[in-house]
Design a protein around this motif. Structure first.
Motif, PDB file in Angstrom:
ATOM      1  N   GLN A   1       0.717  -0.735  -0.112  1.00  0.00           N
ATOM      2  CA  GLN A   1       0.031  -0.351  -0.169  1.00  0.00           C
ATOM      3  C   GLN A   1       0.682   1.411  -0.024  1.00  0.00           C
ATOM      4  N   VAL A   2       0.188   1.823  -0.519  1.00  0.00           N
ATOM      5  CA  VAL A   2       1.467   3.645  -0.971  1.00  0.00           C
ATOM      6  C   VAL A   2       0.379   5.233  -0.420  1.00  0.00           C
ATOM      7  N   GLN A   3       0.622   5.251   0.821  1.00  0.00           N
ATOM      8  CA  GLN A   3      -0.408   6.724   0.846  1.00  0.00           C
ATOM      9  C   GLN A   3       0.478   7.529   0.356  1.00  0.00           C
ATOM     10  N   LEU A   4      -0.157   8.613   0.002  1.00  0.00           N
ATOM     11  CA  LEU A   4       0.294  10.311  -0.804  1.00  0.00           C
ATOM     12  C   LEU A   4      -0.558  10.852  -0.321  1.00  0.00           C
ATOM     13  N   VAL A   5       0.807  12.508  -0.047  1.00  0.00           N
ATOM     14  CA  VAL A   5       0.232  13.750   0.750  1.00  0.00           C
ATOM     15  C   VAL A   5       0.544  14.553   0.061  1.00  0.00           C
ATOM     16  N   GLU A   6      -0.379  15.474  -0.361  1.00  0.00           N
ATOM     17  CA  GLU A   6      -0.730  16.740  -1.034  1.00  0.00           C
ATOM     18  C   GLU A   6      -0.401  17.878  -0.368  1.00  0.00           C
ATOM     19  N   SER A   7       0.299  19.367  -0.502  1.00  0.00           N
ATOM     20  CA  SER A   7       0.845  19.807   0.156  1.00  0.00           C
ATOM     21  C   SER A   7       0.774  20.979  -1.013  1.00  0.00           C
ATOM     22  N   GLY A   8       0.346  22.388  -0.441  1.00  0.00           N
ATOM     23  CA  GLY A   8       0.626  23.568  -1.610  1.00  0.00           C
ATOM     24  C   GLY A   8      -0.102  24.141  -2.338  1.00  0.00           C
ATOM     25  N   GLY A   9      -1.730  23.520  -2.046  1.00  0.00           N
ATOM     26  CA  GLY A   9      -2.710  24.442  -2.707  1.00  0.00           C
ATOM     27  C   GLY A   9      -2.814  25.721  -1.973  1.00  0.00           C
ATOM     28  N   GLY A  10      -3.911  26.712  -2.913  1.00  0.00           N
ATOM     29  CA  GLY A  10      -4.068  27.821  -2.048  1.00  0.00           C
ATOM     30  C   GLY A  10      -4.985  28.681  -2.591  1.00  0.00           C
ATOM     31  N   LEU A  11      -5.107  30.185  -2.962  1.00  0.00           N
ATOM     32  CA  LEU A  11      -5.868  31.186  -3.094  1.00  0.00           C
ATOM     33  C   LEU A  11      -4.127  31.604  -3.264  1.00  0.00           C
ATOM     34  N   VAL A  12      -4.573  31.996  -5.159  1.00  0.00           N
ATOM     35  CA  VAL A  12      -3.371  32.953  -5.682  1.00  0.00           C
ATOM     36  C   VAL A  12      -4.516  34.219  -6.313  1.00  0.00           C
ATOM     37  N   GLN A  13      -3.873  35.014  -6.621  1.00  0.00           N
ATOM     38  CA  GLN A  13      -3.995  35.728  -7.643  1.00  0.00           C
ATOM     39  C   GLN A  13      -3.514  35.701  -9.144  1.00  0.00           C
ATOM     40  N   ALA A  14      -4.099  36.197 -10.222  1.00  0.00           N
ATOM     41  CA  ALA A  14      -3.685  35.291 -11.524  1.00  0.00           C
ATOM     42  C   ALA A  14      -2.092  36.016 -11.994  1.00  0.00           C
ATOM     43  N   GLY A  15      -1.530  34.995 -12.773  1.00  0.00           N
ATOM     44  CA  GLY A  15      -0.475  35.853 -12.637  1.00  0.00           C
ATOM     45  C   GLY A  15       0.975  35.181 -11.622  1.00  0.00           C
ATOM     46  N   GLY A  16       0.612  34.227 -10.669  1.00  0.00           N
ATOM     47  CA  GLY A  16       0.862  34.580  -9.219  1.00  0.00           C
ATOM     48  C   GLY A  16       1.799  33.522  -9.488  1.00  0.00           C
ATOM     49  N   SER A  17       1.977  32.585  -8.606  1.00  0.00           N
ATOM     50  CA  SER A  17       2.735  31.314  -8.294  1.00  0.00           C
ATOM     51  C   SER A  17       2.597  30.048  -7.326  1.00  0.00           C
ATOM     52  N   LEU A  18       2.207  29.267  -7.435  1.00  0.00           N
ATOM     53  CA  LEU A  18       2.351  28.241  -6.218  1.00  0.00           C
ATOM     54  C   LEU A  18       3.047  26.753  -7.082  1.00  0.00           C
ATOM     55  N   ARG A  19       3.527  26.228  -5.624  1.00  0.00           N
ATOM     56  CA  ARG A  19       4.160  24.939  -5.209  1.00  0.00           C
ATOM     57  C   ARG A  19       3.128  23.624  -4.915  1.00  0.00           C
ATOM     58  N   LEU A  20       3.418  23.057  -5.743  1.00  0.00           N
ATOM     59  CA  LEU A  20       2.774  21.572  -5.062  1.00  0.00           C
ATOM     60  C   LEU A  20       3.726  20.563  -4.089  1.00  0.00           C
ATOM     61  N   SER A  21       3.283  20.076  -3.567  1.00  0.00           N
ATOM     62  CA  SER A  21       4.269  18.740  -3.130  1.00  0.00           C
ATOM     63  C   SER A  21       3.458  17.816  -3.021  1.00  0.00           C
ATOM     64  N   CYS A  22       3.864  16.332  -3.488  1.00  0.00           N
ATOM     65  CA  CYS A  22       2.798  15.255  -3.069  1.00  0.00           C
ATOM     66  C   CYS A  22       4.269  14.254  -2.677  1.00  0.00           C
ATOM     67  N   ALA A  23       4.318  13.980  -1.087  1.00  0.00           N
ATOM     68  CA  ALA A  23       5.341  12.939  -0.481  1.00  0.00           C
ATOM     69  C   ALA A  23       4.250  11.348  -0.461  1.00  0.00           C
ATOM     70  N   ALA A  24       4.515  10.713  -1.032  1.00  0.00           N
ATOM     71  CA  ALA A  24       4.852   9.064  -1.468  1.00  0.00           C
ATOM     72  C   ALA A  24       5.615   8.221  -0.377  1.00  0.00           C
ATOM     73  N   SER A  25       4.880   7.613   0.358  1.00  0.00           N
ATOM     74  CA  SER A  25       5.056   6.978   1.815  1.00  0.00           C
ATOM     75  C   SER A  25       4.781   5.489   1.885  1.00  0.00           C
ATOM     76  N   GLY A  26       4.940   4.264   2.175  1.00  0.00           N
ATOM     77  CA  GLY A  26       4.547   2.596   2.155  1.00  0.00           C
ATOM     78  C   GLY A  26       5.397   1.651   1.415  1.00  0.00           C
ATOM     79  N   SER A  27       4.292   0.720   0.894  1.00  0.00           N
ATOM     80  CA  SER A  27       5.616  -0.293   0.253  1.00  0.00           C
ATOM     81  C   SER A  27       6.067   0.523  -1.167  1.00  0.00           C
ATOM     82  N   ILE A  28       6.836   1.323  -1.594  1.00  0.00           N
ATOM     83  CA  ILE A  28       7.407   1.524  -2.370  1.00  0.00           C
ATOM     84  C   ILE A  28       8.587   0.558  -2.959  1.00  0.00           C
ATOM     85  N   PHE A  29       8.946   0.253  -4.857  1.00  0.00           N
ATOM     86  CA  PHE A  29       9.889  -0.144  -4.767  1.00  0.00           C
ATOM     87  C   PHE A  29      10.448   0.867  -5.812  1.00  0.00           C
ATOM     88  N   SER A  30       9.655   1.112  -7.191  1.00  0.00           N
ATOM     89  CA  SER A  30      10.166   2.464  -8.038  1.00  0.00           C
ATOM     90  C   SER A  30       8.662   2.426  -8.265  1.00  0.00           C
TER      91      SER A  30
END
Length: 115
Positions: A1-30
């Motif tokens: 089983q693999v768990q994914l945790v996302e972060s980085g969303g939000g409210l931004v004005q047009a022209g702005g920037s955001l960075r999303l992250s997704c960290a995986a954990s669990g039964s990871i091989f490749s």
């Protein structure tokens, strides 16, 4: 089983920037691939960007030149750097990974771009 945790969303004005992250954990091989999809209200979930095990990437035409996907294999984390955001980028962004032939989805993170 693999768990994914996302972060980085939000409210931004047009022209702005955001960075999303997704960290995986669990039964990871490749990971065969890691990527991001988004779903706008009333629309289907569409691919935004994907990065494969060998490092090749694909982007939706609508985000080419504005978004950059990257991954940190040591941290089992995939990132989506979003620049020059537009109101049409608004939606719930889902992390998607494939490992051992199985697809896993994150819970989603909301991105809202105001005009």
């Amino acid at each position: 089983q693999v768990q994914l945790v996302e972060s980085g969303g939000g409210l931004v004005q047009a022209g702005g920037s955001l960075r999303l992250s997704c960290a995986a954990s669990g039964s990871i091989f490749s990971f065969n691939s890691m990527g991001w999809h988004r779903q706008a209200p009333g629309r289907q979930r569409d691919m935004v960007a994907i990065i494969r095990n060998g490092g090749s990437t694909n982007y939706a035409d609508s985000v080419k030149g504005r978004f950059t996907i990257s991954r940190d294999n040591a941290k089992n984390t995939v990132y989506l750097q979003m620049s020059d955001l537009k109101p049409e980028d608004t939606g719930v962004y889902y992390c998607r990974v494939m490992t051992a032939g199985i697809v896993y989805w994150g819970q989603g993170t909301q991105v809202t771009v105001s005009s």
